[in-house]
Design a protein around this motif. Structure first.
Motif, mmCIF file in Angstrom:
data_model
loop_
_atom_site.group_PDB
_atom_site.id
_atom_site.type_symbol
_atom_site.label_atom_id
_atom_site.label_comp_id
_atom_site.label_asym_id
_atom_site.label_seq_id
_atom_site.Cartn_x
_atom_site.Cartn_y
_atom_site.Cartn_z
ATOM 1 N N LEU A 1 0.829 -1.212 0.000
ATOM 2 C CA LEU A 1 0.000 0.000 0.000
ATOM 3 C C LEU A 1 0.863 1.262 0.000
ATOM 4 C CD1 LEU A 1 -2.741 -1.087 2.572
ATOM 5 C CD2 LEU A 1 -2.960 -0.956 0.085
ATOM 6 N N GLN B 1 2.481 1.693 -3.405
ATOM 7 C CA GLN B 1 1.473 2.122 -4.377
ATOM 8 C C GLN B 1 1.093 3.591 -4.194
ATOM 9 O OE1 GLN B 1 -0.577 0.552 -6.916
ATOM 10 N NE2 GLN B 1 1.013 -1.003 -6.986
ATOM 11 N N ARG B 2 1.084 4.053 -2.953
ATOM 12 C CA ARG B 2 0.628 5.423 -2.673
ATOM 13 C C ARG B 2 1.736 6.451 -2.832
ATOM 14 N NH1 ARG B 2 -0.120 9.876 -2.445
ATOM 15 N NH2 ARG B 2 -1.503 11.149 -1.124
ATOM 16 N N SER C 1 6.132 1.600 -8.117
ATOM 17 C CA SER C 1 4.780 1.108 -7.831
ATOM 18 C C SER C 1 4.442 -0.103 -8.696
ATOM 19 C CB SER C 1 3.748 2.216 -8.038
ATOM 20 O OG SER C 1 3.628 2.558 -9.404
#
Length: 448
Positions: A186, A189-190, A197
């Protein structure tokens, strides 16, 4: 200028990333499917009482043919291969029939005879099956993709808990490690740049494994005992035998596998924005059939496209088929170098579980996104989705519910993907074929 226009027009599926990205992204696909890939030979080998050496041989053969099958599916030749980013691996639908064939007197040679025939049957049926594409509108594909994702989530949860049958299953430290890996996915990805990513799952698995080492999660003892080099030779366990009962049971598995592969091809086509044509679907099924024939020759089992990797395509948004083809090449190397396979096998189950929750949840979310474009007003589409999801999730909620039914019925219905897919197809025909569209549906169809 012409070259520039050609590059712009080139679909992302057909683009070849730089080698460094290709290698990292391909390895990521291998790690995502490795546990599932080796599970089938482990289950069948142990059920038949084979020695550890023979089980190791089955695993090496499985990885080798998985890699070859992936290369065929992604790169294609003649009319074999859908040329989409799909990873090939042994199908779980064949486990129960193969164990019964192997333990009731037929042995491995009867299994391999039935596997070869089932692969040839799939190749023969592929053109006719491809013409059924009109029965897979977004209503059906969205439902099937959702079922694929939701059906896989319990697999990820069991991995997160430590793996079914493990003495430490469900211990808080296993779930904590899985949560750390999911958190890493997470955060990458953020906050990470786009390139990182795209390999969020790979980075999370590597970092999670490093975190796990000082806490005693990893066991590298098998690495030192494994052979450095090994080649799977044709008919290692003897020439195949062809028994009618075994062939019939594997023919049923073939139909189930074709149904599951169709769902995976449609799912990945939706994710990469290249919906398959009827001819492309048939080419993908032929590749499955050829991989299955090779499996029977090289001492392994039936093959199908792996839904795990469909989820990874959706999560990373990397659409290149050459990335998955590179992963197939890695599988070939792992099949020829057992010592590397043991190294990958040392990755703790909770690490894979944390990454799996994100990947498989992405598949389900992609199905919901597809269904968002379907009209549910003044028609039976809602009940089609509802009942198909219900039937597809029955074996997920109660895995032994069909234990008293005949083998052919269990083979079909114990796979939530095939049960849900068949239900969605039949209910769509019942509610939508031969029915005049409502005024609302006709108005929506005319919208640009």
């Amino acid at each position: 200028m012409k070259l520039l226009r050609r590059r712009i027009a080139e679909h992302e599926v057909d683009r070849v990333p730089p080698f460094g990205q290709l290698a990292a992204l391909g390895l990521q696909h291998v790690l995502a499917m490795y546990a599932g890939a080796v599970a089938v030979p482990l289950i069948v080998g142990n059920a038949m009482g084979l020695s550890q050496a023979d089980i190791g041989y089955l695993i090496g053969a499985d990885l080798l043919v998985s890699g070859v099958g992936t290369l065929i599916q992604c790169l294609g030749f003649w009319r074999f291969g859908v040329r989409l980013p799909l990873m090939q691996g042994c199908t779980f639908a064949a486990v129960t029939p193969m164990v019964l064939i192997g333990t009731t007197g037929g042995g491995l040679t009867a299994i391999y005879g039935a596997v070869i025939v089932s692969g040839l049957l799939m190749i023969l049926l592929a053109p006719a099956w491809g013409r059924l594409l009109r029965f897979f509108p977004p209503l059906v594909t969205g439902t099937v993709i959702t079922i694929i994702g939701v059906s896989l989530l319990p697999v990820a949860v069991n991995w997160a808990a430590g793996g079914v049958g493990a003495p430490s299953y469900g211990e808080p430290r296993n779930l904590a490690l899985a949560a750390v890996v999911l958190l890493i996915v997470l955060l990458i990805q953020r906050f990470a740049p786009p390139m990182l990513s795209r390999i969020s799952v790979l980075l999370a698995i590597v970092l999670g494994t490093l975190v796990a080492i000082p806490f005693g999660f990893t066991d590298f003892s098998g690495v030192g005992d494994a052979a450095v080099f090994g080649v799977s030779t044709p008919f290692h366990f003897g020439l195949p035998t062809f028994e009618v009962a075994a062939i019939v049971s594997m023919a049923v598995v073939t139909l189930v596998t074709m149904t599951e592969t169709t769902g995976d091809i449609l799912a990945v086509g939706e994710l990469v924005d290249r919906p398959p044509t009827a001819a492309a679907l048939a080419d993908g099924l032929r590749a499955d059939g050829l991989s299955t024939v090779l499996g029977g020759v090289f001492n392994t089992f039936p093959y199908t496209a792996y839904a795990q990797n469909v989820g990874l395509v959706g999560l990373t948004r990397v659409r290149s088929r050459y990335v998955v083809a590179f992963g197939g090449g890695i599988l070939v190397v792992l099949g020829l170098l057992p010592v590397l396979g043991e190294l990958v096998a040392a990755i703790p189950m909770p690490v894979l579980g944390g990454a799996g929750i994100a990947m498989f949840g992405t598949v389900a979310a992609s199905g919901i996104r597809t269904l968002s474009g379907v009209s549910f007003a003044d028609n039976g589409n809602l009940i089609v989705v509802a009942v198909s999801l219900g039937v597809g999730l029955v074996p997920v909620a109660a895995p032994t519910i069909y234990g008293h039914f005949p083998l052919w019925f269990r083979t079909i219905m114990e796979s939530g993907i095939s049960a849900g897919c068949l239900t969605a197809i039949l209910l769509n025909i019942l509610f939508n074929h031969g029915r005049r569209p409502s005024l609302r549906e006709r108005a929506e169809a005319l919208r640009p």
